[in-house]
Design an enzyme around this catalytic site. Structure first.
Site, PDB file in Angstrom:
ATOM      1  N   ASN A 139       0.814  -1.219   0.000  1.00 40.93           N
ATOM      2  CA  ASN A 139       0.000   0.000   0.000  1.00 40.93           C
ATOM      3  C   ASN A 139       0.844   1.264   0.000  1.00 40.93           C
ATOM      4  OD1 ASN A 139      -2.808  -0.458  -0.176  1.00 40.93           O
ATOM      5  ND2 ASN A 139      -2.884  -1.200   1.927  1.00 40.93           N
ATOM      6  N   CYS A 425      -3.956  -9.671   4.498  1.00 37.86           N
ATOM      7  CA  CYS A 425      -3.438  -9.304   3.166  1.00 37.86           C
ATOM      8  C   CYS A 425      -2.109  -8.582   3.252  1.00 37.86           C
ATOM      9  CB  CYS A 425      -4.450  -8.434   2.423  1.00 37.86           C
ATOM     10  SG  CYS A 425      -5.806  -9.373   1.675  1.00 37.86           S
ATOM     11  N   PHE A 426      -1.649  -8.268   4.460  1.00 36.70           N
ATOM     12  CA  PHE A 426      -0.315  -7.713   4.690  1.00 36.70           C
ATOM     13  C   PHE A 426      -0.103  -6.387   3.957  1.00 36.70           C
ATOM     14  CE2 PHE A 426      -0.153 -12.365   3.846  1.00 36.70           C
ATOM     15  CZ  PHE A 426      -0.424 -12.754   5.150  1.00 36.70           C
ATOM     16  N   CYS A 427      -1.180  -5.593   3.890  1.00 33.80           N
ATOM     17  CA  CYS A 427      -1.124  -4.274   3.235  1.00 33.80           C
ATOM     18  C   CYS A 427      -0.711  -4.390   1.768  1.00 33.80           C
ATOM     19  CB  CYS A 427      -0.183  -3.334   3.974  1.00 33.80           C
ATOM     20  SG  CYS A 427      -0.673  -3.009   5.683  1.00 33.80           S
ATOM     21  N   ASN A 428      -1.051  -5.509   1.138  1.00 35.78           N
ATOM     22  CA  ASN A 428      -0.719  -5.730  -0.271  1.00 35.78           C
ATOM     23  C   ASN A 428      -1.987  -6.165  -1.000  1.00 35.78           C
ATOM     24  OD1 ASN A 428       0.375  -6.552  -2.771  1.00 35.78           O
ATOM     25  ND2 ASN A 428       2.318  -7.096  -1.804  1.00 35.78           N
TER      26      ASN A 428
END
Length: 815
Positions: A139, A425-428
Site C-alpha cells: 500500500n 493481506c499484509f497491506c498488499n
C-alpha cells in the site's frame, strides 16, 4: 543426529545451506546466546519485523553510555563526531546495496514508507507522465498513485510475464488505465522532459515471489511487450524498487541493476532501531525531484520577512528535514556488524532452506480422504521454488470437504501453541486479490459487508479474504519449522471419522425415525448459582437467588466505561478480576471491594445515588438507557482498575438480536429475551463432569511432556451463572431445553471461548498461560470456534417470587 531422523533427512538435503556452517557461530549457538528471550516461542513474522540480538542491543547501550552524541547541525566537537558517525552509516548503507558513493546518495527517512512518500510528492509529474506499478506492491507504493493522479498523470497496475526468461521475453500485461478528472485528457505535445515512474518490489511481501531485477534495464531500455491499453513510451522511465522486504535476505545489487530509487527499512534487516529507513537515490534522479518545503537543516540561508531562501547544495541535506534521528543512525553499525559476520549470501541460503522445506511439506499434506490440505500462493512448482521464491510462505488451509479454514482461526490457534505468525493481506491488496482470485465485485462486496484490514471476517461468500504467512529470519531454526508443521498437522489435518469434532459437539445428524421427538436425557442437579453484578468483575456464589426478566436479578446490571466511552473488560483491564462484588438483598446494597482501595464501596440498589442524567448507550449494537454515579463512586473504581473510568447502571433497554432457532453450536445473541450487559445470553451453564474431563486432559497433556505448568481449572474460570452435576461430560451440548424447578429454559447453543479463560487471578496477580484454551482447541473446536458450556434463555414470563435454588432437580431434554 541418530535420535532425530527427521532433522537428519533435512540436513541431508539442505545441510550445505542451513545453519551457517562456515560462520564463527552456527544457528543453534546464535539462538542459545543471542535470542534466549524466545524460549519456547516460535517467531515466524520476519517479513513484518525481524528480531534484534542481545549482543546488538548490548553494543548499542555500551555505545550510548560511552559516547557523547550532539545535534549534527552544529560545530561543537560532539556534533562533528555525530556527523562523522552519520556519514559512516550512509557509506555502510550504500555498501550494503553495492552502490557507488559517486553515483548514489543515501537519504535517511523515518522508514520505507516515508521514503516512498518522498519520491511520490517530489517526482516531476505532468499530464504526460505515467505511474506504472506491479500488482504485487505494498500500500505504501500504491499511495504514490495519489500524487500522480492529482497532477493529471496516468496510473496503471500491471502483471509481469516472463520474469525468469530474460528481458526479450518480458511481457507487461496491463490492467485498466486510471486517470482522475479532465486534466488527464488534455492533449499536450510530448517532450523530452516527460518522466515516468515504474515501481516493483524486489520480493512480494504477500507471497514471497521474487522479481527479476533485470526489470530495471527492461524498463529503461523500453524492451518489453505490452498489449492492451496503449501508453506512450515517450519521455524517460525511472525505476523504483521497494526493497523493504527483499533486502533482509537478498538486497538489490545496484552495481548491476541501476535503479533510480531504492527504499529500505532497517528494522526489517536487523530488528533495531525502528523508525529509521532510507531512500537510496541515483544522483541524476535525485536532482529531478522537486521539493517545496524547507526546514531546519535543508536551507543554507533564509530571511524571515522577505520571500527569500537558499537551499543547501548536498542531496542528503536537501531532503532530510529537521534534525536526523542521529542516535538511531549511530546504532545501525551494530546491526550491520551481525549481517556482515554471517554474510548476506549465507543468510539467504539458510532462510531459503527452511522456506523450501516448509513449502514441500505443506504441498504433501493430505486429509484422510486424500484431498490436499494446503493451497500455496506464489509458485507451486518444486523446481522453481528455490530460485523464484524468497523465505516467505503464504498459504491457506482446507477442510476435507474443500471448504476453507479461516486464516484468523489459524492465527489464534497458532498463538495458543506459542507460534507467532501473521495473517491477512499484509497491506498488499493487489497480490492478495490476485492470488486469492477475488474480483473487483467481490472486493467491493466484502467492503460493503464491513470487512476491513485486521478484522475477523476471514471467510466471506465461501472465499478467504486473506492468507496465512510465515517468514524466516537469519536466526530461524529447523526446530521452528518443524513445530509449525506439527501444529498444522495436529490442528488442521482431518482425523478418522470416529474422532469427528461435530459429533463431540452434538452436531451429529438426528436419525430420521427420531426427528422432531423430544427425548428426556436424564435428571441433573443444580450445583451452584453465581451472580456477576458488574460486567467483567468477580461474581459471588449463592444458594438461592431470584429471577427477573433479564435472568438472575442484578446480573451484569452495571459496567465500567472509560472517559472516552469504551467498555472496560478483563481482556483489556485484567485488574477488574480483583474487584469483588456482593449484592445484599436485605440491605438493598451492592457492596464492592478491591485490594487497591482501603474502604469498601456500598451502593444503594435504589436509584438515590445515581445523580447523573440518564443517557442512551449503544453496546453490542444494542441501545441501553443507563445512568451514572457521582465522583466518589467513579474515583473509587478508577483507583481499583488503575485508570479513569465511570460506573453506569442499565435501566430501560431495547433488544433486537439474531435468533439461533436451529440451535447450531455457534453462539448467537438472543432475539426475544431481555438482556443486561451480557455478551450473548441471559445464562451460561457448564457441568462439573465437563470440567472434570477437561482437567483430566490437562493432566494427561502434562504427563506427555507439555512445557505448560500444571493447572487445575475450576468452574469460576469460565464465569458461569449455573453449574450442574450428573451425567456424562458435555451432555449439555445435546440439550434443546431444560427445566429447573418450575422454570423452563431453552438452549441457544455452545459458548465460544476466548483467551480470557487463560487468565488466573491469584494472590493479587494475574497469571497468564495458553491453558485451558489450547487443550480445548484440540477437541472442542468447530468452524473456527472453541466451545465450552451452553447459553440459555428463560422460556416463561417470570412470575412473582420466582427463584433458583442450589440442589434443585433439573430435567433436560434433547431433540
Amino acid at each position: 543426529m541418530a535420535d532425530d531422523p527427521e532433522k537428519e533427512r533435512f540436513l541431508k538435503e539442505f545441510g550445505q545451506d542451513y545453519g551457517y556452517p562456515n560462520a564463527p557461530s552456527n544457528v543453534d549457538e546464535i539462538r542459545a546466546t543471542e535470542f534466549k528471550r524466545l524460549n519456547d516461542v516460535v517467531y515466524l513474522d520476519h517479513a513484518g519485523a525481524t528480531l534484534y540480538s542481545e549482543s546488538q542491543i548490548q553494543d548499542v547501550f555500551k555505545d550510548l553510555n560511552s559516547t557523547l552524541y550532539g545535534n549534527p547541525h552544529s560545530q561543537s566537537n560532539c556534533s562533528l563526531s555525530t556527523s562523522d558517525i552519520v556519514g559512516d552509516a550512509r557509506r555502510q548503507t550504500l555498501s550494503f546495496f553495492n552502490a557507488s558513493p559517486g553515483e548514489y546518495k543515501c537519504i535517511f527517512t523515518s522508514g520505507a514508507t516515508a521514503a516512498l512518500k518522498l519520491v511520490g510528492e517530489t517526482f516531476p509529474w505532468s499530464s504526460q507522465s505515467t505511474f506504472m506499478y506491479t500488482m504485487e506492491n505494498h500500500n505504501s507504493v500504491l499511495g504514490i498513485r495519489e500524487y500522480s493522479l492529482k497532477e493529471g498523470a496516468a496510473a496503471i497496475a500491471v502483471d509481469i510475464d516472463g520474469r525468469h526468461g530474460g528481458k526479450s521475453a518480458v511481457k507487461i500485461i496491463p490492467h485498466t488505465v486510471q486517470r482522475r478528472g479532465e486534466i488527464g485528457c488534455r492533449k499536450k505535445e510530448q517532450t523530452s522532459d516527460t518522466y515516468n515512474l515504474f515501481a516493483f518490489p524486489s520480493e512480494c511481501n504477500f507471497s514471497g515471489l521474487r522479481f527479476d531485477l533485470g526489470l530495471v534495464n527492461v524498463m529503461k531500455e523500453d524492451s518489453y511487450e505490452m498489449p492492451g491499453p496503449t501508453l506512450s513510451h515517450s519521455g524517460r522511465w525511472m525505476v523504483l524498487i521497494d526493497a523493504a522486504k527483499g533486502s533482509a535476505t537478498s538486497p538489490p545489487d545496484l552495481s548491476k541493476y541501476k535503479a533510480d530509487f531504492v527504499v529500505v527499512s532497517f528494522y526489517k534487516l536487523f530488528g533495531y532501531p525502528t523508525g529509521i529507513g532510507a531512500l537510496i537515490a541515483r544522483n541524476g534522479a535525485a536532482k529531478l525531484l522537486k521539493k517545496t518545503y524547507f526546514s531546519g537543516g535543508t536551507v543554507a540561508a533564509s530571511i524571515a520577512d522577505v520571500d527569500f531562501y537558499k537551499r543547501r547544495d548536498g542531496i542528503e541535506e536537501y531532503f532530510e528535514d529537521g534534525t536526523l534521528a542521529f542516535v538511531s543512525i549511530a546504532s545501525l553499525r551494530h546491526g550491520f556488524r551481525i549481517l556482515n559476520a554471517l554474510t548476506m549470501s549465507a543468510i539467504y541460503r539458510h532462510t531459503m532452506s527452511l522456506a523450501l522445506y516448509i513449502r514441500k511439506a505443506l504441498l504433501n499434506l493430505r486429509h484422510v480422504n486424500g484431498s490436499r490440505v494446503c493451497t500455496l500462493y506464489g509458485i507451486n512448482d518444486p523446481e522453481l521454488l528455490c530460485n523464484e521464491m524468497g523465505p516467505t510462505v503464504s498459504f491457506n488451509l482446507k477442510r476435507p470437504d474443500g471448504s476453507w479454514f479461516g486464516h484468523r482461526e489459524v492465527e489464534k490457534l497458532a498463538s495458543l501453541s506459542n507460534i507467532q505468525l501473521r495473517t491477512g493481506c499484509f497491506c498488499n491488496p493487489g497480490a492478495c486479490a490476485k492470488h486469492l482470485g477475488l474480483s473487483h465485485s467481490e472486493l467491493l462486496s466484502n467492503i460493503e459487508a464491513g470487512h476491513v484490514c485486521w478484522d475477523d471476517r476471514d471467510i466471506l461468500n465461501g472465499k478467504p479474504t486473506g492468507s496465512v504467512r510465515v517468514s524466516f529470519g537469519y536466526m530461524s531454526t529447523f526446530e521452528d519449522a518443524r513445530k509449525l508443521l506439527k501444529f498444522i498437522k495436529s490442528s488442521f489435518v482431518s482425523l478418522p471419522p470416529q474422532h469427528s469434532i461435530s459429533d463431540l459437539l452434538g452436531e451429529k445428524p438426528v436419525p430420521a425415525s427420531t426427528e422432531g421427538v423430544e427425548r428426556v436425557t436424564r435428571t441433573y442437579f443444580l450445583k451452584s448459582i453465581t451472580v456477576y453484578p458488574i460486567k467483567s468483575c468477580a461474581g459471588f456464589t449463592v444458594e438461592s437467588w431470584p429471577l427477573c426478566s433479564t435472568g438472575l436479578l442484578h446480573d451484569r446490571e452495571w459496567l465500567l466505561k472509560s472517559l472516552s466511552g469504551e467498555i472496560l473488560t478483563q481482556k483489556k483491564v485484567p485488574e477488574m478480576g480483583f474487584i469483588t462484588t456482593l449484592v445484599d438483598l436485605k440491605l438493598g446494597r451492592l457492596i464492592v471491594e478491591s485490594l487497591r482501595c482501603k474502604e469498601k464501596l456500598q451502593i444503594e440498589l435504589t436509584s438515590g445515588q445515581c445523580i447523573a442524567e440518564r443517557e442512551v448507550m449503544e453496546i453490542y449494537s444494542q441501545r441501553y438507557e443507563v445512568q451514572g454515579y457521582g465522583s466518589e463512586v467513579d474515583t473509587w473504581f478508577s483507583t481499583a482498575v488503575g485508570r479513569p473510568c465511570t460506573l453506569v447502571r442499565s435501566y430501560a433497554f431495547q433488544n433486537h438480536m439474531c435468533s439461533n432457532k436451529n440451535r447450531s453450536m455457534g453462539p448467537c445473541r438472543d432475539l426475544e429475551a431481555r438482556l443486561n450487559f451480557v455478551n450473548e445470553a441471559q445464562f451460561l451453564l457448564i457441568s462439573e463432569e465437563s470440567i472434570a474431563d477437561l482437567n483430566n486432559r490437562l493432566r494427561s497433556k502434562l504427563h506427555k511432556g507439555s512445557n505448560e505448568q500444571h493447572i487445575e481449572v475450576d468452574p469460576s474460570r469460565f464465569r458461569p451463572n449455573l453449574v450442574v452435576s450428573g451425567g456424562k461430560p458435555y451432555a449439555e451440548d445435546g440439550w434443546s431445553r431444560l427445566k429447573i424447578g418450575q422454570t423452563n429454559f431453552t438452549s441457544l447453543g455452545g459458548c465460544n471461548r476466548c483467551q480470557m479463560i487463560n487468565m488466573a487471578f491469584t494472590a493479587g496477580t494475574v497469571q497468564r498461560s495458553n491453558e485451558p484454551l489450547a487443550t480445548l482447541a484440540s477437541y472442542r473446536r468447530l468452524k473456527g470456534k472453541i466451545y465450552f458450556g451452553v447459553l440459555l434463555k428463560m422460556c416463561d414470563s417470570i412470575k412473582q417470587e420466582a427463584w433458583l435454588h442450589a440442589g434443585q432437580e433439573i430435567v433436560a431434554y434433547a431433540v
